[in-house]
Design an enzyme around this catalytic site. Sequence first.
Site, mmCIF file in Angstrom:
data_model
loop_
_atom_site.group_PDB
_atom_site.id
_atom_site.type_symbol
_atom_site.label_atom_id
_atom_site.label_comp_id
_atom_site.label_asym_id
_atom_site.label_seq_id
_atom_site.Cartn_x
_atom_site.Cartn_y
_atom_site.Cartn_z
ATOM 1 N N GLN A 121 0.686 -1.065 0.239
ATOM 2 C CA GLN A 121 -0.130 -0.172 0.042
ATOM 3 C C GLN A 121 0.847 1.272 0.066
ATOM 4 O OE1 GLN A 121 -3.086 -0.043 2.900
ATOM 5 N NE2 GLN A 121 -2.983 -2.319 3.087
ATOM 6 N N PRO A 122 1.459 1.598 -1.111
ATOM 7 C CA PRO A 122 2.469 2.825 -1.103
ATOM 8 C C PRO A 122 1.841 4.308 -0.854
ATOM 9 C CG PRO A 122 2.073 1.869 -3.472
ATOM 10 C CD PRO A 122 1.322 0.904 -2.300
ATOM 11 N N LYS A 123 0.575 4.248 -0.922
ATOM 12 C CA LYS A 123 0.157 5.451 -0.849
ATOM 13 C C LYS A 123 -0.932 5.552 0.383
ATOM 14 C CE LYS A 123 -0.096 6.881 -5.728
ATOM 15 N NZ LYS A 123 -0.701 7.215 -7.087
ATOM 16 N N ASN A 124 -0.438 4.784 1.346
ATOM 17 C CA ASN A 124 -1.182 4.813 2.661
ATOM 18 C C ASN A 124 -0.382 5.866 3.577
ATOM 19 O OD1 ASN A 124 -1.404 4.239 5.404
ATOM 20 N ND2 ASN A 124 -2.147 2.101 4.943
#
Length: 331
Positions: A121-124
Amino acid sequence: LLAPPTAMSDSESSDSSDNLGYAFYRERPEWKDVTPVPQDDGPNPVVAIAYTDKFRDVHDYLRAVMKADERSERALRLTEDAIDCNAANYTVWHYRRQLLQSLKKDLLAELRFTEEIIAEQPKNYQVWYHRQKLVEWSHDPSHELRVTSVILADDAKNYHAWQHRQWVIKTFSLWGDELGYVDSLIQDDLRNNSAWNQRYFVVSNTTGFSDDVIRKEVQYALDCIRKAPNNESPWNYLKGVLQGRRLSEHPGLKEACQEMYSRQIRSPFLLAMLVDMCEEEAGQGRGQESLGQALELCGLLANEADTIRRQYWEYTARRLEKTHKPDPSQS
């Protein structure tokens, strides 16, 4: 006769697959001493959320240990299950940080854990913030440039990765070869706004924009512009570098723009910069010739190069005429 199988709804099917291999906390002997605290949505919830059985089970026990302010290994393991259910739950990450400090846990192991979550989840935002706190506590930024580089290699415009990278570089003075790294990203994709923004960030925090640096950066931007004149990014960078200075007075800039114009390049960003330079010159005593050029360029922008902003360029032409056209009554 055998009754036909009952079709499962999508939510039931998802719930079943979600619970595969999962041991409910309410059935674990080591949790018998804990009374779960159920979700309280009030007597008449307007839109009741269809939580899975696992989600309800995990969070009922999570609320219980948080209510008791329990600081234990089992509570730490429980937060992993809660994060698995919803890694964007800020409250869970906050409680997990409290547990890490109380239990004096290995922060390197926690960094590896967050790296796994970030990979999925790199945009968490919550996990990036959690990682930032870990780096603050450990005073060890040695892994951060690699971690952010891996994420940016997959998505070069990931805001969260850039934000974390800027924070760690500035906090721990890791400027090093950051300019070289940014240059490689720009050469891979001249339209990478984030990389151009990072270049400005690095220069402004290291050498600053001295006259010599400005000359070099203007030339760098122009070199990239010549490769892709319709790319807005280097034009924006160019104007940012020259902010507070007269564009028309920077050595070689007007000549470079005129040279591109003479080659029939009709980039709206080129034409807009020429308008700005003509307006500067019109206000410095070279009124009529510069005004005429500016009005011609505004017409070209309004009718051909930037028609989506036709009204803006028509307004700009009227404004320039009103400001710089001689008043016949004064002659």
